[in-house]
Motif scaffolding. Sequence first.
Motif, PDB file in Angstrom:
ATOM      1  N   MET A 375       8.486  10.847  -4.587  1.00 56.33           N
ATOM      2  CA  MET A 375       8.136  12.256  -4.720  1.00 56.33           C
ATOM      3  C   MET A 375       8.191  12.993  -3.384  1.00 56.33           C
ATOM      4  N   VAL A 376       7.849  12.315  -2.305  1.00 56.29           N
ATOM      5  CA  VAL A 376       7.898  12.921  -0.960  1.00 56.29           C
ATOM      6  C   VAL A 376       8.861  12.084  -0.116  1.00 56.29           C
ATOM      7  N   ALA A 377      10.108  12.122  -0.524  1.00 54.48           N
ATOM      8  CA  ALA A 377      11.118  11.270   0.096  1.00 54.48           C
ATOM      9  C   ALA A 377      11.220  11.491   1.602  1.00 54.48           C
ATOM     10  N   GLU A 378      11.004  12.729   2.057  1.00 51.60           N
ATOM     11  CA  GLU A 378      11.124  13.016   3.490  1.00 51.60           C
ATOM     12  C   GLU A 378      10.022  12.350   4.310  1.00 51.60           C
ATOM     13  N   HIS A 379       8.919  11.970   3.654  1.00 46.42           N
ATOM     14  CA  HIS A 379       7.811  11.292   4.340  1.00 46.42           C
ATOM     15  C   HIS A 379       7.591   9.887   3.784  1.00 46.42           C
ATOM     16  N   ALA A 380       8.609   9.344   3.136  1.00 47.11           N
ATOM     17  CA  ALA A 380       8.448   8.046   2.467  1.00 47.11           C
ATOM     18  C   ALA A 380       7.991   6.952   3.420  1.00 47.11           C
ATOM     19  N   SER A 381       8.509   6.976   4.652  1.00 47.85           N
ATOM     20  CA  SER A 381       8.140   5.937   5.627  1.00 47.85           C
ATOM     21  C   SER A 381       6.704   6.073   6.112  1.00 47.85           C
ATOM     22  N   ASP A 382       6.100   7.229   5.874  1.00 48.86           N
ATOM     23  CA  ASP A 382       4.717   7.474   6.320  1.00 48.86           C
ATOM     24  C   ASP A 382       3.688   7.164   5.227  1.00 48.86           C
ATOM     25  N   ILE A 383       4.162   6.734   4.056  1.00 49.98           N
ATOM     26  CA  ILE A 383       3.234   6.394   2.971  1.00 49.98           C
ATOM     27  C   ILE A 383       3.106   4.875   2.902  1.00 49.98           C
ATOM     28  N   ILE A 384       1.897   4.393   3.074  1.00 48.76           N
ATOM     29  CA  ILE A 384       1.650   2.953   3.075  1.00 48.76           C
ATOM     30  C   ILE A 384       0.517   2.629   2.108  1.00 48.76           C
ATOM     31  N   GLU A 385       0.303   1.346   1.874  1.00 50.77           N
ATOM     32  CA  GLU A 385      -0.838   0.908   1.070  1.00 50.77           C
ATOM     33  C   GLU A 385      -1.975   0.523   1.998  1.00 50.77           C
ATOM     34  N   SER A 412      -5.259  17.009   0.853  1.00 52.53           N
ATOM     35  CA  SER A 412      -4.596  17.427  -0.384  1.00 52.53           C
ATOM     36  C   SER A 412      -3.149  17.783  -0.068  1.00 52.53           C
ATOM     37  N   LEU A 413      -2.253  17.292  -0.924  1.00 48.95           N
ATOM     38  CA  LEU A 413      -0.832  17.556  -0.743  1.00 48.95           C
ATOM     39  C   LEU A 413      -0.323  18.402  -1.898  1.00 48.95           C
ATOM     40  N   LYS A 414       0.394  19.469  -1.597  1.00 47.55           N
ATOM     41  CA  LYS A 414       1.034  20.274  -2.622  1.00 47.55           C
ATOM     42  C   LYS A 414       2.520  19.964  -2.597  1.00 47.55           C
ATOM     43  N   ILE A 415       3.027  19.526  -3.757  1.00 44.91           N
ATOM     44  CA  ILE A 415       4.433  19.157  -3.845  1.00 44.91           C
ATOM     45  C   ILE A 415       5.107  20.078  -4.862  1.00 44.91           C
ATOM     46  N   LYS A 416       6.156  20.733  -4.433  1.00 40.09           N
ATOM     47  CA  LYS A 416       6.867  21.655  -5.304  1.00 40.09           C
ATOM     48  C   LYS A 416       7.965  20.904  -6.056  1.00 40.09           C
ATOM     49  N   SER A 417       7.937  21.047  -7.378  1.00 39.20           N
ATOM     50  CA  SER A 417       8.929  20.401  -8.258  1.00 39.20           C
ATOM     51  C   SER A 417       9.159  18.941  -7.875  1.00 39.20           C
ATOM     52  N   PRO A 418       8.116  18.122  -7.922  1.00 41.68           N
ATOM     53  CA  PRO A 418       8.287  16.710  -7.545  1.00 41.68           C
ATOM     54  C   PRO A 418       9.303  16.024  -8.456  1.00 41.68           C
ATOM     55  N   ALA A 419      10.088  15.160  -7.882  1.00 44.01           N
ATOM     56  CA  ALA A 419      11.129  14.462  -8.646  1.00 44.01           C
ATOM     57  C   ALA A 419      10.987  12.961  -8.460  1.00 44.01           C
ATOM     58  N   ILE A 420      11.206  12.231  -9.537  1.00 48.97           N
ATOM     59  CA  ILE A 420      11.238  10.766  -9.484  1.00 48.97           C
ATOM     60  C   ILE A 420      12.640  10.352  -9.894  1.00 48.97           C
ATOM     61  N   GLU A 421      13.320   9.713  -8.998  1.00 47.38           N
ATOM     62  CA  GLU A 421      14.705   9.345  -9.256  1.00 47.38           C
ATOM     63  C   GLU A 421      14.822   8.551 -10.561  1.00 47.38           C
ATOM     64  N   GLY A 422      15.681   9.035 -11.432  1.00 53.06           N
ATOM     65  CA  GLY A 422      15.891   8.378 -12.716  1.00 53.06           C
ATOM     66  C   GLY A 422      14.979   8.880 -13.815  1.00 53.06           C
ATOM     67  N   PHE A 423      13.981   9.677 -13.461  1.00 51.92           N
ATOM     68  CA  PHE A 423      13.009  10.140 -14.465  1.00 51.92           C
ATOM     69  C   PHE A 423      12.788  11.651 -14.405  1.00 51.92           C
ATOM     70  N   GLY A 424      13.602  12.373 -13.646  1.00 53.06           N
ATOM     71  CA  GLY A 424      13.569  13.825 -13.678  1.00 53.06           C
ATOM     72  C   GLY A 424      12.518  14.458 -12.784  1.00 53.06           C
TER      73      GLY A 424
END
Length: 525
Positions: A375-385, A412-424
């Motif tokens: 959903m936040v591909a531009e920050h994907a490397s900054d999301i960890i468990e 709180s994060l606001k995401i505009k038109s979040p997309a999941i690859e393969g699921f729209g």
Amino acid sequence: MEIKLERNISVKSYEAIMEIASFNKDYDFLLPVLKLEEEGGITAEQINTKLLNKIPNHIMGKRLLDRIEQYKLIEKGSSLIKKESDRIEQNSLSEYLTYYLSSRGERLLNLLKGKNFWDTYYDVDEDLLKSLFEMGLLNPALVGAGSCSKTKKCESLLLHSWPYTPKDKEENQIFISLESMGFLEKNEQNSSNISFDYNKNQDYNYTLTEIGRKALEIGKIPIPEKGLFVIYTTEDSLFREKMIACEPKSENKRKDFKEKSSKYSQNDNQKNNTQKSKNPEWLKQIIKSLQNSPKIIELDAQNREEIQLINIEGEVNNSEQIKKISINLILSSKQSPQMEVYTSTSDKRKNPTKEIKSLCQPVINLSLLEILKKMVAEHASDIIEFENEPALLIKFSEIKNNPSEINSGKKSLKIKSPAIEGFGTFNDVSIQNIKILPKTLEDAISWSNYLISSSINYYIDRDSYNALCEKVIQRFKERFEHHELMNGVHSYDELKSEIIEAKDKNRQKYWYFTAPEILTFKRVK
């Protein structure tokens, strides 16, 4: 942590003459009949003797088979050829009647069920006892011995469910005797109403159809119905099935489906060609597969109701029926993804409302962490468990002016038109209270210094300051080494010097540092 992603889905509707079966627990009593195929065959005689406790040619077995055949669970197999002696036996059995217990018979059976029948019957009519002995219900060898044993015939009699029809000549003779003594009463109906003639109505060995085999496999009985149905379909990739709802055409009544279906079929070729639909490929495949086997579908937009699609006849046309459906995709760190399916309705004022129709399992099988990264591909490397929850790595400079986020460690994060690859894509979403952590050691030190300084709200000396530092850096110990953090944060003297230099900006904190030293008397040697 939980996220809800919402969107409306595109729905198309089609109508056709279909044969569809619904599942009803009230018909589960038919399952033992289907199992008879593994126990000698599905025949009227098997049903009567093994399941219904009736004579072999009782009419109930034949009627039940006829009904099950209508449900397309079984089909006629080989005809059972009876020997002439068997035919004579069956014809003689047709003379048997069904018997009911009289009030006197009920008392007799209760006495026979007792452990000490002889003691109870010590003063009964000797002729009655003699008759019971002659019928083989009591053991004559023990007469006068102070007790009386029941024979196997008697034990069998006690197990019967009433009303009851004798199974053979010997048992029938006992029932005739008991009836003459007033213990049993005859059924007014004669054998023509309770049995069928094997000479005229041949018994068959039935076999399971594909529908019957599936019913036995899943342990549910489908009850078919043919008529004009509307199916609602979607290409949405989150649904397990393309068909998500099914209902009879609104202007039809179930009771006259056959009549309407026939009329519909006759007029089919007269319809405007614009109404003819080009069936999607998946629907063509379903229609083709039904030639070999029925298909069980769970309708996700219809309270997860299970139906069995048996047949689709003729043309499948576009329907004017409309359903507006939306979904909530529920993503949680504690469970696998779930999906709420809503069907829009309108009240009398035409105000749209939402009604939850079902909670189902979507096709998506990704963890919350994986979905956030998409959903936040531009920050994907900054999301960890972190501690079994997703967390966002962030620079301290991005939050230095937000005390709430610094202190809570959540954002709180606001995401505009979040997309999941393969699921729209989905509607805009705000993710509340996602954990935030310092991205680098430098960020962790700056963050810790801020927390240490903001936590000083009382008089403090060197020891209490060091204890405060230890407490603060525990927050980041899972990401950075303890000694790196302790060496990086301000020492007591460094922070004290900063506070003294800027005392005019924060005189209260200045006194927190200086007052303990001024007010402490040193011991004079």
